[in-house]
Design an enzyme around this catalytic site. Structure first.
Site, PDB file in Angstrom:
ATOM      1  N   LYS A  31     -29.208  34.948  40.197  1.00  0.00           N
ATOM      2  CA  LYS A  31     -28.906  34.417  38.870  1.00  0.00           C
ATOM      3  C   LYS A  31     -28.024  33.169  38.937  1.00  0.00           C
ATOM      4  O   LYS A  31     -28.161  32.288  38.103  1.00  0.00           O
ATOM      5  CB  LYS A  31     -28.261  35.493  37.995  1.00  0.00           C
ATOM      6  CG  LYS A  31     -26.852  35.833  38.377  1.00  0.00           C
ATOM      7  CD  LYS A  31     -26.296  36.913  37.474  1.00  0.00           C
ATOM      8  CE  LYS A  31     -25.102  37.581  38.083  1.00  0.00           C
ATOM      9  NZ  LYS A  31     -23.854  36.892  37.831  1.00  0.00           N
ATOM     10  N   THR A  32     -27.165  33.102  39.936  1.00  0.00           N
ATOM     11  CA  THR A  32     -26.340  31.892  40.065  1.00  0.00           C
ATOM     12  C   THR A  32     -27.234  30.690  40.319  1.00  0.00           C
ATOM     13  O   THR A  32     -27.043  29.617  39.745  1.00  0.00           O
ATOM     14  CB  THR A  32     -25.342  32.046  41.229  1.00  0.00           C
ATOM     15  OG1 THR A  32     -24.644  33.272  41.046  1.00  0.00           O
ATOM     16  CG2 THR A  32     -24.355  30.907  41.248  1.00  0.00           C
ATOM     17  N   ASP A 218     -22.736  33.692  31.542  1.00  0.00           N
ATOM     18  CA  ASP A 218     -22.977  34.566  32.696  1.00  0.00           C
ATOM     19  C   ASP A 218     -22.298  35.927  32.447  1.00  0.00           C
ATOM     20  O   ASP A 218     -21.389  36.025  31.628  1.00  0.00           O
ATOM     21  CB  ASP A 218     -22.385  33.906  33.949  1.00  0.00           C
ATOM     22  CG  ASP A 218     -22.878  34.564  35.223  1.00  0.00           C
ATOM     23  OD1 ASP A 218     -23.752  35.449  35.132  1.00  0.00           O
ATOM     24  OD2 ASP A 218     -22.396  34.190  36.306  1.00  0.00           O
ATOM     25  N   GLU A 219     -22.717  36.957  33.157  1.00  0.00           N
ATOM     26  CA  GLU A 219     -22.145  38.305  33.026  1.00  0.00           C
ATOM     27  C   GLU A 219     -22.086  38.728  31.556  1.00  0.00           C
ATOM     28  O   GLU A 219     -21.063  39.237  31.074  1.00  0.00           O
ATOM     29  CB  GLU A 219     -20.748  38.367  33.666  1.00  0.00           C
ATOM     30  CG  GLU A 219     -20.679  37.904  35.107  1.00  0.00           C
ATOM     31  CD  GLU A 219     -21.267  38.881  36.103  1.00  0.00           C
ATOM     32  OE1 GLU A 219     -21.813  39.932  35.674  1.00  0.00           O
ATOM     33  OE2 GLU A 219     -21.211  38.598  37.319  1.00  0.00           O
ATOM     34  N   GLN A 249     -24.721  46.729  35.419  1.00  0.00           N
ATOM     35  CA  GLN A 249     -23.459  46.248  35.976  1.00  0.00           C
ATOM     36  C   GLN A 249     -22.372  46.092  34.918  1.00  0.00           C
ATOM     37  O   GLN A 249     -21.402  45.363  35.118  1.00  0.00           O
ATOM     38  CB  GLN A 249     -23.672  44.918  36.706  1.00  0.00           C
ATOM     39  CG  GLN A 249     -24.539  45.058  37.946  1.00  0.00           C
ATOM     40  CD  GLN A 249     -24.587  43.784  38.768  1.00  0.00           C
ATOM     41  OE1 GLN A 249     -23.602  43.372  39.353  1.00  0.00           O
ATOM     42  NE2 GLN A 249     -25.747  43.156  38.794  1.00  0.00           N
ATOM     43  N   ARG A 598     -23.024  44.919  46.539  1.00  0.00           N
ATOM     44  CA  ARG A 598     -22.362  43.735  47.101  1.00  0.00           C
ATOM     45  C   ARG A 598     -22.808  43.519  48.535  1.00  0.00           C
ATOM     46  O   ARG A 598     -22.638  42.461  49.108  1.00  0.00           O
ATOM     47  CB  ARG A 598     -20.824  43.883  47.099  1.00  0.00           C
ATOM     48  CG  ARG A 598     -20.142  44.053  45.743  1.00  0.00           C
ATOM     49  CD  ARG A 598     -20.560  43.041  44.748  1.00  0.00           C
ATOM     50  NE  ARG A 598     -21.655  43.539  43.951  1.00  0.00           N
ATOM     51  CZ  ARG A 598     -22.483  42.751  43.272  1.00  0.00           C
ATOM     52  NH1 ARG A 598     -22.340  41.453  43.316  1.00  0.00           N
ATOM     53  NH2 ARG A 598     -23.473  43.252  42.565  1.00  0.00           N
TER      54      ARG A 598
END
Length: 736
Positions: A31-32, A218-219, A249, A598
DNA sequence: ACTTGACCTACGTTG
DNA sequence: TAGGTCAAGT
């Protein structure tokens, strides 16, 4: 614009610019990359100018990285003017400009949790509120909760029935008045004031709608109501918006984040394009499968499953430790074993835990082993007393109305201004309807002794002197001259206790930090520095390229990735920390999912049979976390062989220690080293001894607290580095 | 006004 | 353990 690096879904997310876009981006789905490509695309296709794009990231570090990446993709553009940052930093930027219309000045102070708590405590004392269940902490939670629900002081008073409710509402009302009279805002206000601005001044809303022509968030799953409202007001008019989130998340429900905002998105914005990114580029198949097996048991969850082309990879290791020290020891042995086999550098490893308090055992173990480590978050540097004291001076220079800062430094370093004098100043201030600082204009007429008057004149002169520098002199020079004027080096070093030497070292570190900030931002003023400090996130201070193992909470690890990840303390009541109601339990599972995902290559899960709390001696028996049981057995490799070998001896060892402790209680003169042959012969240290340490070299013992293995040694090493070490772990060589 | 020491309570994650 | 609070002593 080269989009060849993107898969078809990612391309769709990037190139859809005429409709609102909601991207469901699973962990590690790139996504980044999508966000940076999309920003570059918007600019490169001449759809929007950099200054008209706003991007919300979760940390300032991520904001900077995003800018750097977009700039690298578009060397011909200057993307410096793009508005990238956290919700709080973007909001603060707006508020600095619009402060006046809201009744503040642009130099308003941002109160952190610590300042907030101090202010509330003072209110409770001043108004003598003494009711069961009301303390500064509960009041702080109450106020924050009210603010996140858009409830202003007075909004709830009619619903209040119990005495406690009424008092809480009263504290809230006074608190908010104090913030305004102190020209200060707390973290929640940073989001509420812009909304007030937009509601009360439609021309301002229009202005910012025109300025921020395109929004990216984002997020998104972790936005709370004020954040959502902020976004809604800015974007619902032009509907130029892309948000990225993952309901699996969502881990900030406890601070008001609401996954429902994803559903709200489709109601507020029309003709929404939904893009799903389901290919994971980060983790091995085994890791993904194991992580999924836990989160998939959540009932309140959209059914979905990530897939990956990556290798099957290693199985998940599970280790059952005796206690938290054994857990830490195991961690060290794993890393020593893995370095060279799995990954070479220490920064390839992350140790994650549910609560900050768990870091201690790891820290001791890492010091003993000599493995370099770094702790993210925890006891924050800027929360230390000596640092807050200096920042309070600097804050008062920028905002003289700031009462919390005034209170903090009016008698630091002690200048004879005690409770009585302060009360007189405050009484004068209340008569004038002004701040305590303004009350100092009438020092001469205060009913206090000559010595106190002299002190106050000096204090006032110091602040005014610094104020005369604030627009023209660099923050570093101002801070340095302050520290020199107060002669803090002498103040701390003269006492010569290791704690005070530590404090002075921290002040030097602060000055160095301010210098670095000035070097990186050459034209910055003192107010810029203070803003930077107040809005820093834990991750912002983390040097990810330093060759050290990273220790942090699972929350902090969100958005990061590591080749090898350890998730520790997997015990009922610790992780999951809550098991009571379903909602909490589901969030704990998502948190575990965040932790697992992660990892790229290897995940190690650990839990302990016993755990000490509050640093005491009593060991509480713990139960293995249900999360581990949810992972299918074929994905797990248990490290039980080793356990069985020393299970009995370890339990015997623990029993023996308890026996010795009981004995020591009766006979304080005896030491562990005398009674237990397994301890090192040279375990007794004395003040004045010269010792050698693996990491810090030669040092002199300044203090010994306790006896034997558990003794705490204060040692000053070469270069005036003071360390407190545990004798049994320090691995010292006595030189003389 | 300030220091010292006994006693109490806290370990839930963050901007 | 450690940080905060309160009362007694300087």
């Amino acid at each position: 614009m080269n989009l060849s690096q993107l898969n078809s879904q990612q391309v769709k997310a990037v190139t859809q610019t005429s409709r609102p876009v909601l991207i469901f981006a699973g962990a590690g789905s790139g996504k980044t990359r999508v966000l940076t490509h999309k920003i570059a695309y918007l600019i490169n296709e001449n759809l929007f100018s950099p200054q008209n794009i706003m991007a919300v990231t979760f940390t300032n570090k991520a904001a900077n990285e995003m800018k750097v990446r977009v700039q690298a993709m578009l060397p011909q553009y200057n993307i410096h003017s793009m508005n990238v940052g956290t919700f709080h930093s973007i909001a603060a930027r707006i508020l600095r400009i619009e402060a006046k219309i809201l009744g503040f000045t642009s130099g308003f102070t941002i109160y952190d949790t610590d300042d907030t708590q101090k202010l509330i405590k003072e209110i409770i004392n001043e108004y003598q509120i003494n009711i069961q269940g009301i303390n500064p902490k509960t009041a702080r939670y109450y106020i924050s909760k009210m603010k996140n629900a858009f409830k202003r002081p007075g909004d709830t008073e009619s619903e209040m029935s119990s005495n406690k409710d009424k008092q809480m509402a009263e504290i809230y009302r006074i608190y908010q008045e104090k913030l305004v009279s102190s020209n200060a805002m707390d973290f929640d206000d940073l989001l509420l004031h812009p909304i007030d601005l937009f509601v009360n001044f439609p021309e301002k809303l229009a202005h910012y709608q025109n300025l921020f022509e395109y929004l990216l968030v984002d997020e998104y799953q972790d936005t709370n109501s004020p954040q959502f409202e902020f976004i809604r007001m800015l974007a619902s008019h032009h509907q130029n918006i892309t948000v990225v989130g993952d309901d699996d998340q969502s881990i900030y429900g406890w601070r008001g984040a609401d996954v429902q905002n994803i559903l709200n998105f489709e109601q507020i914005f029309t003709n929404v394009e939904i893009v799903k990114l389901e290919q994971n580029y980060r983790s091995s198949k085994n890791i993904l499968e194991a992580a999924h097996s836990v989160v998939a048991t959540n009932i309140n969850r959209a059914k979905k499953k990530l897939w990956t082309d990556n290798d099957t990879g290693e199985k998940i290791s599970v280790y059952e430790a005796l206690d938290e020290r054994d857990e830490a020891k195991y961690m060290v042995s794993c890393i020593q074993k893995f370095v060279g086999r799995v990954k070479n550098n220490f920064n390839d490893y992350a140790i994650l835990y549910r609560t900050n308090a768990q870091s201690r055992a790891f820290e001791e173990s890492f010091i003993r082993s000599g493995i370099p480590y770094t702790i993210v978050g925890g006891t924050k540097f800027y929360a230390r007393k000596e640092i807050k004291d200096i920042l309070a001076y600097l804050r008062l220079v920028i905002n003289e109305k700031d009462e919390v800062s005034f209170d903090r430094i009016i008698n630091f370093p002690s200048r004879g201004i005690g409770e009585t004098t302060l009360k007189k100043i405050k009484y004068r201030a209340s008569q004038l309807g002004s701040s305590p600082w303004d009350a100092l204009n009438g020092i001469a007429s205060l009913d206090i002794r000559a010595q106190q008057k002299k002190s106050l004149f000096q204090f006032k002169g110091l602040i005014e002197n610094l104020q005369s520098m604030r627009e023209t002199v660099s923050p570093y020079k101002i801070a340095k001259s302050l520290v020199q004027y107060l002669d803090l080096e002498n103040y701390y070093v003269i006492q010569n206790s290791p704690e005070d030497v530590d404090r002075w070292n921290n002040i030097e570190e602060l000055l160095l930090g301010i210098k670095t900030f000035c070097d990186e931002n050459p034209d910055s003023r003192l107010s810029d520095y203070l803003e930077n400090v107040s809005l820093q996130t834990d991750i912002d201070n983390w040097n990810s390229s330093a060759n050290a193992v990273t220790l942090m909470t699972v929350h902090s690890a969100k958005g990061l990735e590591f080749p090898v990840v350890f998730i520790t303390g997997l015990e009922e009541g610790l992780f999951p920390l809550w098991s009571g109601d379903e909602r909490n339990m589901e969030e704990e599972k998502r948190l575990f999912y965040v932790g697992m995902t992660r990892a790229k290559l290897k995940v190690v899960l650990t839990f302990a049979q016993f755990r000490r709390r509050y640093g005491g001696d009593s060991e509480i028996p713990m139960l293995k976390s249900e999360f581990i049981k949810l992972i299918p057995e074929h994905l797990i490799i248990s490290d039980t062989t080793k356990r069985k070998q020393w299970d009995n001896s370890a339990i015997a060892y623990r029993d023996r220690i308890q026996e010795i402790r009981a004995h020591m209680h009766k006979d304080p003169g005896s030491s562990l080293s005398k009674q237990n042959g397994s301890y090192k012969e040279d375990g007794n240290y004395q003040e004045g001894q010269i010792v050698q340490h693996k990491m810090w070299g030669r040092g002199k013992i300044h203090d010994v607290e306790g006896v034997g293995e558990k003794a705490k040694l204060t040692i000053v090493f070469t270069g005036n580095v003071t360390k407190k070490l545990i004798a049994g772990y320090a691995n010292l060589k006595i030189i003389e």
